[in-house]
Design a protein around this motif. Structure first.
Motif, PDB file in Angstrom:
ATOM      1  N   ARG A 404     102.444  28.519  25.982  1.00 40.02           N
ATOM      2  CA  ARG A 404     103.412  27.975  24.643  1.00 40.02           C
ATOM      3  C   ARG A 404     102.542  27.180  23.962  1.00 40.02           C
ATOM      4  N   ILE A 405     101.839  26.212  24.345  1.00 39.03           N
ATOM      5  CA  ILE A 405     101.141  25.113  23.553  1.00 39.03           C
ATOM      6  C   ILE A 405      99.695  26.004  23.222  1.00 39.03           C
ATOM      7  N   PHE A 406      99.350  26.862  23.837  1.00 36.15           N
ATOM      8  CA  PHE A 406      98.377  27.681  23.272  1.00 36.15           C
ATOM      9  C   PHE A 406      98.699  28.461  22.097  1.00 36.15           C
ATOM     10  N   ALA A 407      99.657  29.192  22.274  1.00 34.17           N
ATOM     11  CA  ALA A 407     100.041  30.193  21.111  1.00 34.17           C
ATOM     12  C   ALA A 407     100.413  29.621  20.099  1.00 34.17           C
ATOM     13  N   LYS A 408     100.801  28.201  20.022  1.00 34.13           N
ATOM     14  CA  LYS A 408     101.221  27.462  18.677  1.00 34.13           C
ATOM     15  C   LYS A 408      99.897  27.433  17.574  1.00 34.13           C
ATOM     16  N   LYS A 409      98.618  27.251  18.354  1.00 34.25           N
ATOM     17  CA  LYS A 409      97.571  27.116  17.647  1.00 34.25           C
ATOM     18  C   LYS A 409      97.135  28.447  17.035  1.00 34.25           C
ATOM     19  N   ILE A 410      97.393  29.778  17.370  1.00 32.13           N
ATOM     20  CA  ILE A 410      96.806  30.871  17.049  1.00 32.13           C
ATOM     21  C   ILE A 410      97.545  31.511  16.069  1.00 32.13           C
ATOM     22  N   PRO A 411      96.714  31.619  14.848  1.00 32.01           N
ATOM     23  CA  PRO A 411      97.473  32.233  13.732  1.00 32.01           C
ATOM     24  C   PRO A 411      97.950  33.614  13.677  1.00 32.01           C
ATOM     25  N   ASN A 412      98.973  33.765  13.148  1.00 35.42           N
ATOM     26  CA  ASN A 412      99.375  35.239  13.434  1.00 35.42           C
ATOM     27  C   ASN A 412      98.475  36.486  12.738  1.00 35.42           C
ATOM     28  N   GLY A 413      98.237  37.283  13.349  1.00 31.31           N
ATOM     29  CA  GLY A 413      97.703  38.433  12.884  1.00 31.31           C
ATOM     30  C   GLY A 413      96.094  38.429  12.546  1.00 31.31           C
ATOM     31  N   GLU A 414      95.674  37.159  12.844  1.00 27.87           N
ATOM     32  CA  GLU A 414      94.277  37.021  12.352  1.00 27.87           C
ATOM     33  C   GLU A 414      93.312  37.506  13.363  1.00 27.87           C
ATOM     34  N   PHE A 415      93.235  37.423  14.509  1.00 28.00           N
ATOM     35  CA  PHE A 415      92.177  37.602  15.501  1.00 28.00           C
ATOM     36  C   PHE A 415      92.587  38.943  16.340  1.00 28.00           C
ATOM     37  N   SER A 416      91.773  39.813  16.832  1.00 27.12           N
ATOM     38  CA  SER A 416      91.908  40.945  17.589  1.00 27.12           C
ATOM     39  C   SER A 416      92.023  40.339  19.026  1.00 27.12           C
ATOM     40  N   PRO A 417      92.780  41.143  19.879  1.00 23.89           N
ATOM     41  CA  PRO A 417      92.921  40.851  21.235  1.00 23.89           C
ATOM     42  C   PRO A 417      91.453  40.737  21.923  1.00 23.89           C
ATOM     43  N   ALA A 418      90.526  41.507  21.398  1.00 20.70           N
ATOM     44  CA  ALA A 418      89.222  41.499  21.962  1.00 20.70           C
ATOM     45  C   ALA A 418      88.535  40.138  21.727  1.00 20.70           C
ATOM     46  N   GLU A 419      88.852  39.736  20.291  1.00 18.73           N
ATOM     47  CA  GLU A 419      88.150  38.272  20.011  1.00 18.73           C
ATOM     48  C   GLU A 419      88.713  37.185  21.009  1.00 18.73           C
ATOM     49  N   LEU A 420      90.072  37.321  21.171  1.00 12.23           N
ATOM     50  CA  LEU A 420      90.828  36.306  21.957  1.00 12.23           C
ATOM     51  C   LEU A 420      90.155  36.428  23.302  1.00 12.23           C
ATOM     52  N   GLN A 421      90.094  37.538  23.762  1.00 16.21           N
ATOM     53  CA  GLN A 421      89.372  37.768  25.409  1.00 16.21           C
ATOM     54  C   GLN A 421      88.193  37.030  25.325  1.00 16.21           C
ATOM     55  N   GLY A 422      87.313  37.267  24.452  1.00 14.96           N
ATOM     56  CA  GLY A 422      85.906  36.555  24.298  1.00 14.96           C
ATOM     57  C   GLY A 422      85.905  35.113  24.299  1.00 14.96           C
ATOM     58  N   TYR A 423      86.913  34.791  23.666  1.00 18.67           N
ATOM     59  CA  TYR A 423      86.936  33.089  23.583  1.00 18.67           C
ATOM     60  C   TYR A 423      87.526  32.699  25.081  1.00 18.67           C
ATOM     61  N   LEU A 424      88.555  33.425  25.631  1.00 16.31           N
ATOM     62  CA  LEU A 424      88.977  32.898  26.753  1.00 16.31           C
ATOM     63  C   LEU A 424      88.162  33.192  28.054  1.00 16.31           C
ATOM     64  N   LEU A 425      87.372  33.957  27.882  1.00 14.31           N
ATOM     65  CA  LEU A 425      86.465  34.127  28.840  1.00 14.31           C
ATOM     66  C   LEU A 425      85.482  33.009  28.968  1.00 14.31           C
ATOM     67  N   LEU A 426      85.168  32.393  27.981  1.00 12.23           N
ATOM     68  CA  LEU A 426      84.341  31.032  28.240  1.00 12.23           C
ATOM     69  C   LEU A 426      85.022  30.104  28.995  1.00 12.23           C
ATOM     70  N   HIS A 427      86.041  30.081  29.059  1.00 14.60           N
ATOM     71  CA  HIS A 427      86.954  28.960  29.981  1.00 14.60           C
ATOM     72  C   HIS A 427      87.911  29.843  30.747  1.00 14.60           C
ATOM     73  N   LYS A 428      87.107  30.783  31.835  1.00 17.56           N
ATOM     74  CA  LYS A 428      88.002  31.397  32.769  1.00 17.56           C
ATOM     75  C   LYS A 428      88.823  30.450  33.743  1.00 17.56           C
ATOM     76  N   TYR A 429      88.215  29.455  33.930  1.00 22.38           N
ATOM     77  CA  TYR A 429      88.801  28.596  35.070  1.00 22.38           C
ATOM     78  C   TYR A 429      89.366  27.435  34.406  1.00 22.38           C
ATOM     79  N   ARG A 430      89.349  27.297  33.239  1.00 22.00           N
ATOM     80  CA  ARG A 430      89.819  26.207  32.563  1.00 22.00           C
ATOM     81  C   ARG A 430      91.002  26.319  31.304  1.00 22.00           C
ATOM     82  N   PRO A 431      92.155  26.655  31.788  1.00 18.64           N
ATOM     83  CA  PRO A 431      93.026  26.954  30.482  1.00 18.64           C
ATOM     84  C   PRO A 431      93.276  25.530  29.701  1.00 18.64           C
ATOM     85  N   ASP A 432      92.995  24.379  30.332  1.00 17.49           N
ATOM     86  CA  ASP A 432      93.144  23.251  29.413  1.00 17.49           C
ATOM     87  C   ASP A 432      91.791  22.899  28.377  1.00 17.49           C
TER      88      ASP A 432
END
Ligand code: ATP
Length: 504
Positions: A404-432
């Motif tokens: 919920r905290i993370f989602a508040k930071k993501i603007p509606n409709g601007e990024f593709s899931p593939a882009e988001l996946q690319g970003y989260l992959l940088l922090h696989k073990y670190r949701p913080d």
């Protein structure tokens, strides 16, 4: 095809690997190959001669070793790759094989360079062809045991289908798409595959085919949904790109040989540069499609005309019972003839990530069940080491809280899931860290896009880009939230231990 002959029974087959079933091959002519499926080497020329290379180590063992000592794992992995198993298979010509108590003659003909077996003709002596049927049944069972649960993927090589791989099915739950949309498409396919539906189509003299159009910006999950649906229904997936098909007869050949109960995926149909345009002159949408097709045709000179594609999809030679999926990034550029009902029965629209879907995606990505799904102690220790500086969420509820905290930071409709996946992959073990770095990531992606658009656009857009990210503020601050989670956990632990003491 099974042929009974006066003195011999024979069968010609091209589909199954016989390696599991024949006990021994008596021959001096073998082809050694490192291309064949390594798990299934044929019996070599002599029993004493070892088959070089070993089977892949058990995945869990490999993971445990890597968790303990990556360097040791890597040395072993590379050595194994370098000594990949060599598969011996009978060369072209005649060979003798023993299957149970029977001797069979095997004649092989065809191209030995690829993965295919070419054409194999098996003959047995005597009037009883039963031994051949038994062999084929066993080969089928062995094939199903090995590949039954996997999704078989075929790709076109010119105008032939070649199996490119089999892979574990992708879980539909990992695709971010509104539940209602997923449900509608699954129910629709179920209804189509129902035997009564097939009968209904036949009784009403309607060709038994179903088509879906998946449209949306790049990287929004269209291809991933096709893989997941093929896995869900355990159907083979045939993938073709129009630009890789040599000519129109190749296209109809590909469609003509599709088996019943299969899925065919035509990727990026808008980008294929189809050469004739059937949109009627007049309305604005058709005009746009016409202009865009003319433009793409000029650029790409596709060898496939629209009429040929329409013919392949629903012409007389096209097989029945298959499911056609087409993907496009520009639905508005498709000729209406291609997407009319009967060719396309349902359109699924994909979108860039919304705040809500970002939350779901984050939850799937850091799900505790996916992260800690192991019984191996060394893997658990490795994970503990990786997570030592961070209090990794222990329950799905905690992951949901972070999401919920993370989602508040993501603007509606601007990024593709593939882009988001690319970003989260940088922090696989670190949701913080994914949460803390989100604003910076957003700025970087925007800047990157600006640079790609060129200096002119960059100047025009500069106003927009220096604007602060609207959704940055997070309440409560992340650290505070972690503190809260910790104190809730501590409280619940002390309640548990108090009630345990009471019970004692
Ligand atoms: N909706 C989604 N849910 C889960 N993962 C997604 C989604 N969209 C994209 N991805 C991830 O992004 C990558 C690219 O996705 P995919 O190839 O399915 O997108 P696409 O819409 O077919 O893109 P294109 O139009 O460029 O072919 C994949 O690794 C996939 O896991």
């Amino acid at each position: 095809m099974i042929q009974h002959m006066t003195r011999a029974s024979s069968v010609t087959k091209t589909t199954y690997n016989l390696a599991h079933d024949v006990d021994k091959i008596y021959s001096t002519s073998f082809v050694a190959s490192r291309n064949g499926p390594p798990a299934l080497p044929w019996t070599g020329p002599s029993d004493d001669e070892p088959i070089l290379g070993a089977q892949d180590e058990d995945e869990e063992d490999g993971l445990s070793l890597a968790a303990r000592d990556f360097d040791a794992y890597w040395v072993k992995r590379i050595a194994r790759d370098k000594s990949r198993p060599i598969a011996y298979s009978p060369g072209n010509g005649s060979h003798y094989v023993k299957f149970g108590r029977s001797f069979l003659k095997l004649r092989r003909k065809g191209d030995l360079s690829g993965l295919g077996l070419g054409n194999i003709r098996l003959t047995c002596l005597g009037r009883d062809g039963g031994v051949l049927k038994r062999l084929l049944t066993e080969a089928q069972i062995a094939y199903l045991e090995r590949d039954g649960k996997q999704t078989s993927i075929f790709r076109n090589q010119q105008s032939e289908w070649v199996q490119s791989t089999s892979r574990p099915p992708r879980d539909l739950a990992t695709i971010v798409l509104a539940d209602v949309q997923k449900k509608v498409i699954i129910e629709d396919i179920k209804e189509y595959l129902h035997p009564l539906t097939k009968k209904w189509y036949r009784d009403h003299a309607i060709p038994y085919r179903r088509g879906y159009l998946l449209s949306g910006p790049p990287g929004t999950g269209k291809t991933s949904l096709c893989f997941a649906l093929a896995g869900f229904f355990q159907l083979p997936l045939y993938i073709a790109s129009l630009s890789s098909i040599p000519d129109e007869s190749g296209l109809s050949e590909l469609f003509a040989v599709l088996p019943e109960r299969s899925m065919i995926l035509l990727e990026d149909v808008d980008a294929a540069g189809i050469t004739d345009i059937r949109a009627p002159v007049g309305d604005a949408a058709s005009e746009a499609a016409r202009k865009s097709a003319e433009h793409r045709h000029k650029e790409k000179e596709s060898r496939i005309s629209l009429s040929a594609l329409l013919n392949a999809i629903d012409g007389i030679l096209s097989g029945e019972g298959r499911i056609l999926l087409m993907t496009t990034n520009h639905v508005e550029q498709l000729d209406p003839a291609l997407s009319r009902p009967g060719r396309i029965d349902m359109t699924v629209h994909f979108e860039n990530i919304t705040t809500k879907s970002a939350m779901e995606y984050f939850q799937t990505f850091y799900s505790t069940t996916a992260t800690f799904n192991t019984t191996s102690e060394s893997i658990k220790k490795y994970q503990a080491r990786k997570l030592s500086s961070f209090d990794y969420p222990e329950t799905e509820e905690e992951v949901a809280q972070l999401a919920r905290i993370f989602a508040k930071k993501i603007p509606n409709g601007e990024f593709s899931p593939a882009e988001l996946q690319g970003y989260l992959l940088l922090h696989k073990y670190r949701p913080d860290k994914a949460i803390l770095g989100a604003e910076q990531w957003i700025k970087e992606v925007r800047l990157d896009r600006k640079l790609k658009m060129g200096p002119m656009a960059a100047t025009e857009k500069s106003e927009e880009l220096v604007e602060p990210v609207e959704t940055i503020e997070v309440t409560p601050p992340y650290e505070e939230d972690v503190r809260q989670r910790r104190s809730t956990r501590a409280r619940s632990k002390s309640v548990k231990s108090r009630s345990r003491r009471k019970a004692v």
